[in-house]
Design an enzyme around this catalytic site. Structure first.
Site, PDB file in Angstrom:
ATOM      1  N   HIS A  71      -8.446  -4.677  -0.840  1.00  0.00           N
ATOM      2  CA  HIS A  71      -7.134  -4.118  -0.523  1.00  0.00           C
ATOM      3  C   HIS A  71      -6.475  -4.864   0.635  1.00  0.00           C
ATOM      4  CE1 HIS A  71      -3.920  -1.264  -0.460  1.00  0.00           C
ATOM      5  NE2 HIS A  71      -4.132  -0.974   0.808  1.00  0.00           N
ATOM      6  N   SER A 125       0.834  -1.202   0.000  1.00  0.00           N
ATOM      7  CA  SER A 125       0.000   0.000   0.000  1.00  0.00           C
ATOM      8  C   SER A 125       0.875   1.260   0.000  1.00  0.00           C
ATOM      9  CB  SER A 125      -0.948  -0.061   1.197  1.00  0.00           C
ATOM     10  OG  SER A 125      -2.025   0.829   1.056  1.00  0.00           O
ATOM     11  N   ASP A 176      -9.110  -5.519  -5.245  1.00  0.00           N
ATOM     12  CA  ASP A 176      -8.787  -4.241  -4.594  1.00  0.00           C
ATOM     13  C   ASP A 176      -9.567  -3.124  -5.284  1.00  0.00           C
ATOM     14  OD1 ASP A 176      -7.472  -1.897  -3.592  1.00  0.00           O
ATOM     15  OD2 ASP A 176      -5.651  -3.059  -3.233  1.00  0.00           O
TER      16      ASP A 176
END
Lengths: 338, 338
Positions: free
Chosen positions: A314, A131, A285
């Site tokens: 995610h 991320s 995601d």
């Protein structure tokens, strides 16, 4: 210099992309394993939003790709996360919302200083990150071509997409809509705004099918409402609101194409990368979409693009789902063996 | 009874699914075209969130499927939308947040009373609806088997999915986090909360690629920020906050499977439908996903499932993108000709 395995390193004054200088800047970290004599077993592992170094150790351990018996793994706290220099721990005049705007480039500057000056390291076997950690991994490869041998960004892009920006903006608006926010000068956390923030996050971080299949139940939550309150509200309530927002602005601004020498071209910046890479996307995601991550990977010559087959959206990269963790670990082993 | 073409019809007391009775309930509507002698040219077109009947006339017109020269088209205001009985227009003790919980079933009860008692209609050629309008179309087909010949729900499901519920909950939390909300007893609209509400909605209602390709520019917005403020903030600022929330709760509760006689089984409820149907999904809709809509359609014997090929996310059904509007119109023509 002989640094402790876990600590906060004094960076001195840190010049920022914005033109400001952050005086007496600090970076938090924790190292696992030992640096070998050749100093060629270094793995950097920067933190994602809104984690601190203790939160992401799930990727490290005996028998895993990041095995401390083999690698010297430095978990790096990103600026703004409450351990490194942040709105919550910086004295006036840079406290709270007066903390200067920071970028992923500034993280890489700070981390590079710790790694070279602090640890005397000149060569990085791998930068791996999830991320916002992926954003830092991309930036390391662009900014330090000769130094970084491999990167493994997962569930993140080298430049924040417009839709992702809109999602983040909704978080920003929700949190700052709470009058208790007081333009960042709150005495008590703006609890209402943070609750709205948490609910928005819950809707984006997992996939539609995650909720349909009630995949939160194995996490120990009996109902959807329990999961939202027990996982998501708690997740953010323990963070400082100013920190959450400075990190969020950093995320919105992220753009590896703005690196020196590429004239704003993301394609050229990624095209310059010499590191080998495995670039992973979570199949479901919703804000770092497979499509966007695949586009990033396509610009990197030595990159392999891989999709994590997961319904966890995610959160496929969060370490909470054993199958996803196993998948990521296998990819890292392959990359490190190359 | 000879009703005016546009008006508010007195329903008398309306018994609700919740067990409450709404005294002197009202339903707003506008009729286009004329009822033929055989009374077999009736199209019902209920409103989506948060529209009123004047907002959705884009689907009606000469040469279109819903041609007033051919059909008697009644646009129906759903309960809670500010024209039909709503928190904003109902006297004490049912004003504001004291307005009873309502369901899509209650809408169909109210609409059925208008159509039969008010207009003397016994046969419906088509119920067509977008989003919450689609919920009403499904419910009409389940509740009035012999009466409804065709339905065309688009960009909506017969039962609200858990993920959709979470998205809606984030809207609810964001709006009610504004202390100006005052538990629904606000003197001025809770503007901060409504702005957060608008930003969340903006992130969900379009697709990731809509934003990447800047498809808002043809709408006359030069920048992303202009679009968010000029379209989304305005869209909700003109609505009453209590109305927005009562509609939202109705949406969260939607479940055609809870109809009488089906014991909570959505599959059985949809399986009972005798109407011909075209069930459309927006290809990139993030909260009424194609997967969920296809599952609904698969339970309806006479249904054809069709995907609107669009990057406009949920807004594929909003009438704002000419190609999508054309696609929907063509599907309606095919259905009406069958």
């Amino acid at each position: 210099m002989n640094l402790p395995a876990e600590g906060v390193f004094d960076l001195g004054d840190l010049g920022l992309v914005s033109g400001s200088t952050l005086p007496n800047a600090k970076i938090g970290y924790k190292a696992h394993g030992a640096l070998n004599a050749a100093k060629n077993n270094v793995v950097l592992y920067p933190t994602p939003y809104p984690a601190q170094h203790g939160d992401i150790e799930w990727l490290i351990g005996p028998g895993k790709a990041l095995d401390p018996a083999k690698y010297f793994i430095i978990v790096l706290d990103q600026l703004g996360n409450g351990l490194s220099s942040s709105p919550s721990n910086t004295p006036a005049p840079f406290d709270r919302m007066r903390f200067p705007a920071i970028t992923i480039h500034d993280d890489v500057s700070a981390q590079h200083r710790l790694v070279t000056t602090g640890f005397g390291i000149e060569r990085i076997a791998l930068v791996v990150g999830y991320s916002m950690g992926a954003q830092q991994a991309f930036q390391w490869a662009v900014s330090h071509l000769g130094m970084v041998e491999r990167i493994a960004p997962f569930c993140g892009t080298a430049k924040t997409t417009p839709h992702n920006w809109v999602f983040l903006q909704s978080l920003y608006t929700a949190l700052t809509s709470d009058p208790a926010w007081m333009d960042g000068n709150y005495k008590e956390q703006p609890a209402r705004g943070m609750r709205a923030f948490a609910h928005i996050y819950a809707s984006w971080a997992l996939s539609q099918r995650f909720y349909k299949k009630e995949l939160y139940k194995p996490l120990g939550f009996a109902t959807l409402e329990d999961y939202i309150a027990g996982f998501w509200e708690k997740r953010y309530a323990r963070r400082d609101a100013n920190n959450l927002l400075i990190l969020l602005r950093k995320w919105q601004l992220n753009d590896s194409g703005m690196s020196n020498g590429f004239g704003g071209s993301l394609e050229r910046a990624l095209g310059s990368i010499t590191a080998k890479a495995v670039v992973m996307a979570g199949q479901t995601d919703l804000y770092f979409t497979p499509e966007d991550i695949e586009a990033d990977a396509s610009h990197i010559r030595g990159a392999r693009y891989v999709v994590i087959p997961s319904l966890w959206g995610h959160m496929a990269g969060s370490g909470l789902n054993a199958a996803d963790t196993q998948f990521i670990d296998t990819q890292l082993k392959t990359l490190l063996a190359s």
